[in-house]
Scaffold this active site. Structure first.
Site, short mmCIF file in Angstrom:
data_model
loop_
_atom_site.label_atom_id
_atom_site.label_comp_id
_atom_site.label_asym_id
_atom_site.label_seq_id
_atom_site.Cartn_x
_atom_site.Cartn_y
_atom_site.Cartn_z
N GLY A 2 0.75 -1.25 0.00
CA GLY A 2 0.00 0.00 0.00
C GLY A 2 0.78 1.29 0.00
CD GLU A 33 0.45 -9.17 1.51
OE1 GLU A 33 -0.42 -8.51 0.89
OE2 GLU A 33 0.16 -10.13 2.22
N GLY A 36 4.09 -3.44 -3.61
CA GLY A 36 4.03 -3.69 -5.05
C GLY A 36 4.38 -2.43 -5.80
NE ARG A 51 -2.47 3.03 -11.56
CZ ARG A 51 -2.40 4.22 -11.02
NH1 ARG A 51 -1.85 5.22 -11.69
NH2 ARG A 51 -2.86 4.45 -9.81
CB CYS A 75 -14.43 3.38 -30.46
SG CYS A 75 -13.51 3.03 -31.93
CE1 TYR A 110 -1.90 -3.24 -8.64
CE2 TYR A 110 -0.68 -1.28 -8.01
CZ TYR A 110 -1.24 -2.48 -7.68
OH TYR A 110 -1.15 -2.95 -6.39
N1 LLP Z 1 -1.43 -6.97 -0.88
C1 LLP Z 1 -2.73 -7.10 -1.19
C2 LLP Z 1 -3.54 -8.08 -0.49
C3 LLP Z 1 -3.30 -6.27 -2.19
O1 LLP Z 1 -4.58 -6.39 -2.48
C4 LLP Z 1 -2.48 -5.32 -2.86
C5 LLP Z 1 -3.03 -4.45 -3.90
C6 LLP Z 1 -1.11 -5.24 -2.50
C7 LLP Z 1 -0.62 -6.08 -1.50
C8 LLP Z 1 -0.15 -4.30 -3.17
O2 LLP Z 1 -0.46 -2.99 -2.93
P1 LLP Z 1 0.55 -1.81 -3.40
O3 LLP Z 1 1.81 -1.93 -2.58
O4 LLP Z 1 0.83 -2.00 -4.84
O5 LLP Z 1 -0.21 -0.58 -3.14
N2 LLP Z 1 -4.98 -1.17 -9.76
C9 LLP Z 1 -4.88 -0.14 -8.76
C10 LLP Z 1 -4.33 -0.66 -7.44
C11 LLP Z 1 -5.05 -1.88 -6.89
C12 LLP Z 1 -4.46 -2.42 -5.61
C13 LLP Z 1 -4.92 -3.80 -5.32
N3 LLP Z 1 -4.28 -4.43 -4.22
C14 LLP Z 1 -4.06 1.02 -9.31
O6 LLP Z 1 -3.64 0.98 -10.48
O7 LLP Z 1 -3.85 2.02 -8.61
#
Ligand code: LLP
Length: 431
Positions: free
Chosen positions: A250, A287, A289, A326, A356, A385
């Site tokens: 997150g 976690e 990302g 996005r 389109c 993403y």
């Molecule tokens: N762990 C879990 C259980 C998650 O659901 C997610 C992301 C992460 C870790 C990784 O989160 P991060 O560190 O990347 O914030 N598609 C959207 C974001 C969706 C996030 C879904 N879950 C975007 O492009 O902003």
């Protein structure tokens, strides 16, 4: 006094004034010529560097950084991270298969989250012997117990709890409030752990949380950890000793290109987490990302046309919402820069794709340096993403992907062909 400049958060730069934009030492112009456009380009060095920031910031505690596979699931990136000790956060059987394909030895470093795991996915995870299954409902825990007994594989589980912590982010990617579909109400957790304490096929391995994505302030992470730590303490007093606390992902980045110090941000995050965890002796799972991959990547596109409609100027590129959704989906901001800047005044334009739909835009009313048809533009911070959420809408072929590593570029996914797209379809019947 000259202040030290804040490290640039991106690997994209112009080596000299007037030169083309480069990723590390590699010219995006050369890459576009060689591999065509639209093209995703990633810096391996930056991804590795960001992983290192997490590993260093949590040095004092037993921890495992489980990269969130959904962010960018390219096999080459998974391998890159696995080779440096990362684990993985997955949310489907497909992602499990990907990790096993890229780095089979990393199976024991996988955590599996997701609100709707199927029986087949649970079986796959049990057979692979992953580190922990993050269970999101009592019904899922029952199914897990049944499958573990059937396969005679002890299941290490964590309850993914919903800590009811507010995190200020886009509503589609906020997950930590009671009204969201994710996790189990933290007030129910103690009872549920106790209810399965005697089950020989279940091991209460940990507790997990994920409060949302693109969260810029570190305070909510600390608040969530405090609540999990309190729960772990209550469980300990009941004789249930958890080995791990999973903090989820997150941590957000600055899409507006402010020069922010990524390492300092990770240290601030680590401090918030550690404050919340004081007294907890076990392993910490993380976690992240977006923070690892977003700024390492750009989507390179070619300008097809520049046209005026009424008072508006549209820059039409060969990339579209199917390649990077996005902006259309979350009104997300991505910086857009000409790869070889031209002299002249910036104009206010909409940058759009050929799909389109009026929702097919990358930027609206954006100041952009002068561009002409045939020029290249780079959409920045697209490593997370981006490709992972791409589609074949409008029967468009998905982009190729290039990884720049140690000054060298390597194709890690070829551009799709029309044969790839048509392959799964059955031949239309002859009438
Ligand atoms: N762990 C879990 C259980 C998650 O659901 C997610 C992301 C992460 C870790 C990784 O989160 P991060 O560190 O990347 O914030 N598609 C959207 C974001 C969706 C996030 C879904 N879950 C975007 O492009 O902003």
């Amino acid at each position: 006094m000259i202040l030290p400049s804040t490290p640039s958060p991106r690997p994209f730069h112009h080596p000299e004034p007037g030169s083309a934009l480069h990723c590390e030492k590699v010219s995006l112009e050369a890459l576009a010529r060689h591999y065509g456009t639209p093209l995703y380009v990633y810096s391996a060095d930056q991804i590795v560097e960001r992983l290192g920031m997490f590993q260093q910031a949590f040095y004092g505690r037993e921890h495992l950084v489980c990269y969130s596979v959904k962010v960018n699931s390219a096999l080459a990136i998974l391998k890159l991270l696995a080779d440096r000790g990362a684990g993985f956060d997955i949310v489907s059987g497909g992602e499990l298969e990907r990790v096993l394909a890229a780095a089979p030895a990393a199976a024991c470093r996988i955590v599996f989250s997701g609100v709707g795991k199927t029986e087949a996915e649970i079986d796959l995870a049990l057979r692979a012997g992953i580190l922990e299954i993050n269970v999101e409902s009592e019904a899922e825990l029952e199914l897990l117990a049944a499958r573990a007994a059937k396969l005679k594989k002890k299941a290490r589980f964590a309850l993914r709890v919903n800590p009811d912590v507010f995190a200020d982010t886009h509503p589609y990617i906020s997950t930590g409030l009671r009204e969201h579909k994710f996790g189990i109400d933290i007030r129910q957790a103690l009872r549920i752990y106790k209810s399965v304490a005697g089950n020989r096929w279940l091991e209460a391995h940990g507790v997990s949380v994920h409060i949302g994505s693109q969260i810029r302030s570190t305070e909510p992470f600390g608040a969530a950890m405090e609540r999990l730590n309190k729960l772990a303490g209550q469980l300990r007093r009941e004789g249930i000793v958890l080995k791990a606390i999973d903090a989820g992902g997150g941590l957000g980045i600055d899409y507006h290109g402010g020069s922010f110090d990524a390492a300092a941000k990770v240290r601030e995050y680590a401090e918030a987490i550690e404050n919340g965890l004081s007294g907890f002796e076990g392993q910490l799972l993380l976690e992240p990302g977006r923070f690892l991959a977003a700024q390492a990547g750009a989507l390179v596109a070619r300008v097809l046309y520049v046209k005026r409609n009424g008072r508006k100027t549209f820059v039409i590129t060969d990339a579209a919402m199917n390649d990077l959704i996005r902006p259309a989906l979350y009104q997300a901001h991505h910086e857009i820069v000409p790869v070889r800047p031209r002299a002249g005044k910036s104009r206010t334009v909409d940058v759009v794709g050929p799909v389109c739909e009026s929702g097919d835009f990358f930027a609206r009313d954006r100041k952009l340096g002068p561009v002409k048809p045939g020029d290249l533009v780079a959409l920045l911070d697209a490593g997370a993403y981006g490709m992972a959420q791409s589609s074949n809408y409008n029967t468009r072929l998905r982009p190729a992907e290039v990884l720049v590593e140690g000054g060298k570029a390597r194709l890690i996914r070829r551009r799709e062909t029309i044969a790839d797209l048509l392959a799964p379809e059955l031949a239309p019947a002859d009438h």
